[in-house]
Design a protein around this motif. Structure first.
Motif, mmCIF file in Angstrom:
data_model
loop_
_atom_site.group_PDB
_atom_site.id
_atom_site.type_symbol
_atom_site.label_atom_id
_atom_site.label_comp_id
_atom_site.label_asym_id
_atom_site.label_seq_id
_atom_site.Cartn_x
_atom_site.Cartn_y
_atom_site.Cartn_z
ATOM 1 N N VAL A 141 0.869 -1.181 0.000
ATOM 2 C CA VAL A 141 0.000 0.000 0.000
ATOM 3 C C VAL A 141 0.904 1.228 0.000
ATOM 4 O O VAL A 141 1.720 1.402 0.903
ATOM 5 N N ALA A 142 0.755 2.063 -1.007
ATOM 6 C CA ALA A 142 1.590 3.264 -1.107
ATOM 7 C C ALA A 142 1.202 4.287 -0.046
ATOM 8 O O ALA A 142 0.099 4.247 0.510
ATOM 9 N N ALA A 143 2.118 5.191 0.242
ATOM 10 C CA ALA A 143 1.851 6.254 1.218
ATOM 11 C C ALA A 143 0.669 7.094 0.758
ATOM 12 O O ALA A 143 0.572 7.481 -0.411
ATOM 13 N N ALA A 144 -0.230 7.397 1.684
ATOM 14 C CA ALA A 144 -1.471 8.108 1.346
ATOM 15 C C ALA A 144 -1.215 9.526 0.854
ATOM 16 O O ALA A 144 -2.019 10.080 0.094
ATOM 17 N N ASP A 145 -0.095 10.128 1.264
ATOM 18 C CA ASP A 145 0.175 11.506 0.847
ATOM 19 C C ASP A 145 0.810 11.598 -0.539
ATOM 20 O O ASP A 145 1.161 12.679 -0.994
ATOM 21 N N GLY A 146 0.975 10.447 -1.204
ATOM 22 C CA GLY A 146 1.515 10.452 -2.560
ATOM 23 C C GLY A 146 3.023 10.415 -2.633
ATOM 24 O O GLY A 146 3.586 10.359 -3.734
ATOM 25 N N SER A 147 3.699 10.455 -1.509
ATOM 26 C CA SER A 147 5.160 10.383 -1.520
ATOM 27 C C SER A 147 5.595 8.926 -1.647
ATOM 28 O O SER A 147 4.882 8.011 -1.250
ATOM 29 N N GLY A 148 6.781 8.722 -2.194
ATOM 30 C CA GLY A 148 7.313 7.371 -2.272
ATOM 31 C C GLY A 148 6.770 6.575 -3.433
ATOM 32 O O GLY A 148 5.907 7.023 -4.194
ATOM 33 N N PRO A 149 7.247 5.337 -3.577
ATOM 34 C CA PRO A 149 6.890 4.484 -4.714
ATOM 35 C C PRO A 149 5.441 4.014 -4.673
ATOM 36 O O PRO A 149 4.809 3.951 -3.625
ATOM 37 N N ALA A 150 4.947 3.662 -5.852
ATOM 38 C CA ALA A 150 3.573 3.176 -5.989
ATOM 39 C C ALA A 150 3.456 1.734 -5.527
ATOM 40 O O ALA A 150 4.448 1.006 -5.410
ATOM 41 N N ALA A 151 2.230 1.319 -5.284
ATOM 42 C CA ALA A 151 1.965 -0.072 -4.925
ATOM 43 C C ALA A 151 2.505 -0.986 -6.023
ATOM 44 O O ALA A 151 2.388 -0.690 -7.211
#
Length: 352
Positions: A82-92
């Motif tokens: 599950v990717a970070a909810a704030d949109g930072s970091g890599p995708a699922a």
């Protein structure tokens, strides 16, 4: 942290937890609810580090004393669930390595801003240096800060990428040595960090690499990743005769440091990588003075992780022979016992 005997009411993960000296358990733990800047990771592999062994064997790693149960592990790779909810970091779905450090100002003591590994408030996954402890990531599913995650290139397997963290430590150590091209380099201690240092030195263009260890097995690994010569650590005369331009000490013992100082040439540099026990240690200071030796510390790493990932992906950094054993997480107790035997093992991986 839930034990395996409790009925979990939240998402659970199978983890490796140090409770106290000689008390290591594989048990169910609760997966923390991720903050908006955290991702949920399905861990694939974790490498057992010396600090993990110390928490199990001694209930402490140096001055970091275990005061309550702690999830171990900082050498981990996996896939974003599950990717970070704030949109930072890599995708699922992205395969990732993990940079386990969180720099921090701490007590406000000064440090070079371009060297966050030296920040006084820096925390590390799986560390009891602070209270509350910083849980590690030896679990089938964990929540990690998105900024810790590094996407892995296509073609780089998760198993090979499991060595990204210790290889970054080795890369940083070699960078502390300065320009090694065309130099004769002595590596004291051929455990996983020592052999990874050998591999990084080979890639960096060292002219001759001489590795030492107490046992023949680790020396064979050092040869496989690029050492030109090996010497048993008991042969003090042969080590002193090396006359290296640079020595890197990775055994973490005062005897190893003495060997490095004797084996390096006048005006040479000794990089101290292996962490000696806390408190005063004997050292050949008079030799350092009269030979004008440079004694340089090396601690963890910074952004070298990105260079390591690129070098693993293009095949220029050889690490395969460093891994000698792989165990499922349910066999963690056996895995730790094997990792403790440095004569018979290199890097030991846990498979989650």
């Amino acid at each position: 942290m839930n034990s395996s005997s409790e009925a979990p009411s939240v998402d659970v993960s199978v983890g490796v937890v140090a409770h106290a000296k000689d008390d290591l358990r594989v048990e169910n733990i609760a997966v923390p609810v991720a903050r908006s800047d955290q991702a949920i990771i399905d861990v694939a592999y974790g490498g057992i580090c010396g600090s993990d062994l110390h928490y199990w064997l001694h209930g402490a790693a140096g001055e970091s004393i275990l005061k309550r149960p702690m999830l171990l592990g900082h050498e981990v790779v996996g896939t974003v669930r599950v990717a970070a909810a704030d949109g930072s970091g890599p995708a699922a779905g992205t395969r990732v390595a993990v940079h386990p450090a969180t720099p921090g100002a701490g007590d406000g003591s000064r440090y070079p801003e371009d060297r966050p590994n030296l920040s006084p408030g820096c925390t590390y996954l799986g560390s009891a240096a602070r209270d509350p402890h910083t849980d590690g990531a030896f679990a089938s599913r964990v929540a990690l800060d998105a900024r810790m995650l590094r996407a892995l290139p296509e073609g780089l397997s998760l198993r090979d990428a499991a060595l990204v963290e210790p290889a970054s430590v080795a890369w940083h150590a070699v960078s502390r040595a300065g320009d090694v091209r065309g130099k004769r380099v002595l590596v004291i201690g051929s455990g996983p960090i020592g052999t990874l240092i050998v591999s990084v030195l080979k890639r960096a263009g060292a002219a001759e690499i001489i590795a030492t260890d107490m046992f023949e097995g680790p020396l064979a690994i050092a040869s496989a990743v690029g050492a030109d010569r090996t010497i048993l650590a008991t042969d003090a005369a042969a080590i002193a005769a090396v006359d290296a331009d640079i020595a890197l000490e990775s055994s973490g013992s005062h005897r190893g440091l003495a060997s490095a100082m004797r084996g390096v040439t006048r005006g040479g540099r000794v990089v101290m990588v292996g962490l000696l026990p806390s408190g005063e240690q004997p050292a050949l200071i008079s030799l350092a003075i009269t030979r004008e030796l440079e004694l340089v510390g090396s601690f963890r790493f910074n952004d070298e992780i990105d260079d390591v990932i690129a070098a693993l992906a293009d095949g220029s950094l050889r690490v395969g022979p460093v891994v000698t054993h792989e165990f499922g997480v349910d066999e963690a107790l056996q895995a730790f016992a094997v990792a403790k035997d440095s004569a018979a093992s290199g890097k030991v991986l846990l498979r989650f």
